[in-house]
Design a protein around this motif. Structure first.
Motif, PDB file in Angstrom:
ATOM      1  N   LEU A   1       0.805  -1.224  -0.005  1.00  0.00           N
ATOM      2  CA  LEU A   1      -0.093  -0.113   0.165  1.00  0.00           C
ATOM      3  C   LEU A   1       0.719   1.347   0.092  1.00  0.00           C
ATOM      4  O   LEU A   1       1.598   1.432   0.751  1.00  0.00           O
ATOM      5  CB  LEU A   1      -0.848   0.058   1.357  1.00  0.00           C
ATOM      6  N   TYR A   2       0.447   2.108  -0.970  1.00  0.00           N
ATOM      7  CA  TYR A   2       1.247   3.437  -1.077  1.00  0.00           C
ATOM      8  C   TYR A   2       0.003   4.656  -0.788  1.00  0.00           C
ATOM      9  O   TYR A   2      -0.938   4.698  -1.256  1.00  0.00           O
ATOM     10  CB  TYR A   2       2.099   3.716  -2.369  1.00  0.00           C
ATOM     11  N   ILE A   3       0.429   5.438   0.173  1.00  0.00           N
ATOM     12  CA  ILE A   3      -0.280   6.646   0.342  1.00  0.00           C
ATOM     13  C   ILE A   3       0.517   7.712   0.282  1.00  0.00           C
ATOM     14  O   ILE A   3       1.731   8.146   0.788  1.00  0.00           O
ATOM     15  CB  ILE A   3      -0.851   6.649   1.867  1.00  0.00           C
ATOM     16  N   ASP A   4      -0.189   8.731  -0.563  1.00  0.00           N
ATOM     17  CA  ASP A   4       0.812  10.150  -0.755  1.00  0.00           C
ATOM     18  C   ASP A   4       1.936   9.905  -1.372  1.00  0.00           C
ATOM     19  O   ASP A   4       3.130  10.707  -0.918  1.00  0.00           O
ATOM     20  CB  ASP A   4       0.462  11.035   0.196  1.00  0.00           C
TER      21      ASP A   4
ATOM     22  N   GLU B   1      -6.674  10.700   5.695  1.00  0.00           N
ATOM     23  CA  GLU B   1      -6.984  12.122   5.969  1.00  0.00           C
ATOM     24  C   GLU B   1      -6.181  13.428   5.427  1.00  0.00           C
ATOM     25  O   GLU B   1      -6.375  13.868   4.748  1.00  0.00           O
ATOM     26  CB  GLU B   1      -7.622  12.333   7.303  1.00  0.00           C
ATOM     27  N   LYS B   2      -4.993  12.821   6.161  1.00  0.00           N
ATOM     28  CA  LYS B   2      -3.778  13.931   5.712  1.00  0.00           C
ATOM     29  C   LYS B   2      -3.499  13.966   4.268  1.00  0.00           C
ATOM     30  O   LYS B   2      -3.272  14.990   3.645  1.00  0.00           O
ATOM     31  CB  LYS B   2      -2.615  13.642   6.422  1.00  0.00           C
ATOM     32  N   ALA B   3      -3.545  12.625   3.642  1.00  0.00           N
ATOM     33  CA  ALA B   3      -3.177  12.543   2.232  1.00  0.00           C
ATOM     34  C   ALA B   3      -4.312  13.108   1.327  1.00  0.00           C
ATOM     35  O   ALA B   3      -4.034  13.815   0.356  1.00  0.00           O
ATOM     36  CB  ALA B   3      -2.947  10.974   1.915  1.00  0.00           C
ATOM     37  N   MET B   4      -5.632  12.824   1.543  1.00  0.00           N
ATOM     38  CA  MET B   4      -6.695  13.181   0.825  1.00  0.00           C
ATOM     39  C   MET B   4      -6.863  15.020   0.941  1.00  0.00           C
ATOM     40  O   MET B   4      -7.294  15.645   0.067  1.00  0.00           O
ATOM     41  CB  MET B   4      -7.975  12.944   1.503  1.00  0.00           C
ATOM     42  N   CYS B   5      -6.068  15.464   1.868  1.00  0.00           N
ATOM     43  CA  CYS B   5      -6.166  16.940   2.219  1.00  0.00           C
ATOM     44  C   CYS B   5      -5.034  17.639   1.596  1.00  0.00           C
ATOM     45  O   CYS B   5      -5.198  18.872   1.293  1.00  0.00           O
ATOM     46  CB  CYS B   5      -6.545  17.158   3.714  1.00  0.00           C
ATOM     47  N   SER B   6      -4.120  17.013   1.276  1.00  0.00           N
ATOM     48  CA  SER B   6      -2.844  17.564   0.880  1.00  0.00           C
ATOM     49  C   SER B   6      -2.948  17.939  -0.751  1.00  0.00           C
ATOM     50  O   SER B   6      -3.581  17.220  -1.415  1.00  0.00           O
ATOM     51  CB  SER B   6      -1.547  16.724   0.998  1.00  0.00           C
TER      52      SER B   6
ATOM     53  N   LEU C   1      -4.239   4.553  10.185  1.00  0.00           N
ATOM     54  CA  LEU C   1      -4.377   4.521   8.990  1.00  0.00           C
ATOM     55  C   LEU C   1      -5.365   5.734   8.448  1.00  0.00           C
ATOM     56  O   LEU C   1      -5.141   6.490   7.393  1.00  0.00           O
ATOM     57  CB  LEU C   1      -4.886   3.212   8.400  1.00  0.00           C
ATOM     58  N   GLN C   2      -6.418   5.850   9.396  1.00  0.00           N
ATOM     59  CA  GLN C   2      -7.507   6.759   9.071  1.00  0.00           C
ATOM     60  C   GLN C   2      -6.714   8.275   9.074  1.00  0.00           C
ATOM     61  O   GLN C   2      -7.237   9.122   8.046  1.00  0.00           O
ATOM     62  CB  GLN C   2      -8.646   6.857  10.041  1.00  0.00           C
ATOM     63  N   GLU C   3      -6.054   8.536   9.894  1.00  0.00           N
ATOM     64  CA  GLU C   3      -5.373   9.735  10.186  1.00  0.00           C
ATOM     65  C   GLU C   3      -4.371  10.067   9.089  1.00  0.00           C
ATOM     66  O   GLU C   3      -4.434  10.990   8.313  1.00  0.00           O
ATOM     67  CB  GLU C   3      -4.354   9.724  11.441  1.00  0.00           C
ATOM     68  N   THR C   4      -3.617   9.115   8.487  1.00  0.00           N
ATOM     69  CA  THR C   4      -2.704   9.128   7.372  1.00  0.00           C
ATOM     70  C   THR C   4      -3.513   9.452   6.058  1.00  0.00           C
ATOM     71  O   THR C   4      -3.330  10.328   5.153  1.00  0.00           O
ATOM     72  CB  THR C   4      -2.063   7.835   7.295  1.00  0.00           C
TER      73      THR C   4
END
Length: 169
Positions: free
Chosen positions: A137-140, A164-169, A159-162
């Motif tokens: 899995l790759y996030i941002d 959320e940060k990625a979706m807002c960036s 995971l939810q925090e990570t």
């Protein structure tokens, strides 16, 4: 040890709430294996605009630098990318299924690539992430982890925090 790991994947999946709408998927367009192949082609198929492609100019037998560059582009083009065995609609292993269920339960859009479709992709990803197993899995643009790490991060809320940060960036 393999028994304990395989038993945890279905158990973790059963703890997840039902998932909402299905995000669009990504498929891997594989070329026939050939040492003389002019290149590999990663085909990202999206629901919106048809197919987009990233071309790897390396031969299937080598060219790690070009594979790395291609994977950088794929991972960087999407907020969440899951390299898995099978597809999100038809996972080919319990670990891949578990991560798909987690991402769906969080209602996050994500792309998937089937590593079973091409050996060069599968081997290239192992070197790219320094992680020997799938799913990955790759996030941002960053490697997050495999199934066990994703399950633990989901349970802890990390995971939810990570995401959320990625979706807002």
């Amino acid at each position: 040890m393999a028994m304990a790991m395989s038993a945890s994947a279905p158990a973790a999946a059963s703890l997840l709430p039902p998932f909402p709408a299905r995000p669009r998927s990504v498929s891997f367009a594989a070329l026939p294996p050939s040492r003389a192949a002019a290149g590999l082609r990663l085909g990202l198929v999206g629901a919106r605009a048809g197919a987009r492609s990233v071309r790897c100019l390396a031969a299937a037998a080598g060219g790690g630098g070009a594979m790395r560059e291609t994977l950088d582009k794929v991972v960087g083009a999407h907020k969440v990318v899951l390299f898995m065995k099978g597809t999100k609609d038809f996972p080919q292993c319990g670990f891949s299924h578990t991560v798909v269920q987690i991402l769906r339960s969080l209602d996050v859009p994500f792309e998937t690539l089937d590593v079973l479709a091409n050996e060069a992709l599968r081997q290239g990803l192992k070197e790219y992430s320094s992680w020997p197993t799938f799913p990955q899995l790759y996030i941002d643009g960053e490697f997050f982890g495999g199934c066990d790490i994703t399950v633990e991060a989901y349970k802890s809320g990390e995971l939810q925090e990570t995401l959320e940060k990625a979706m807002c960036s």
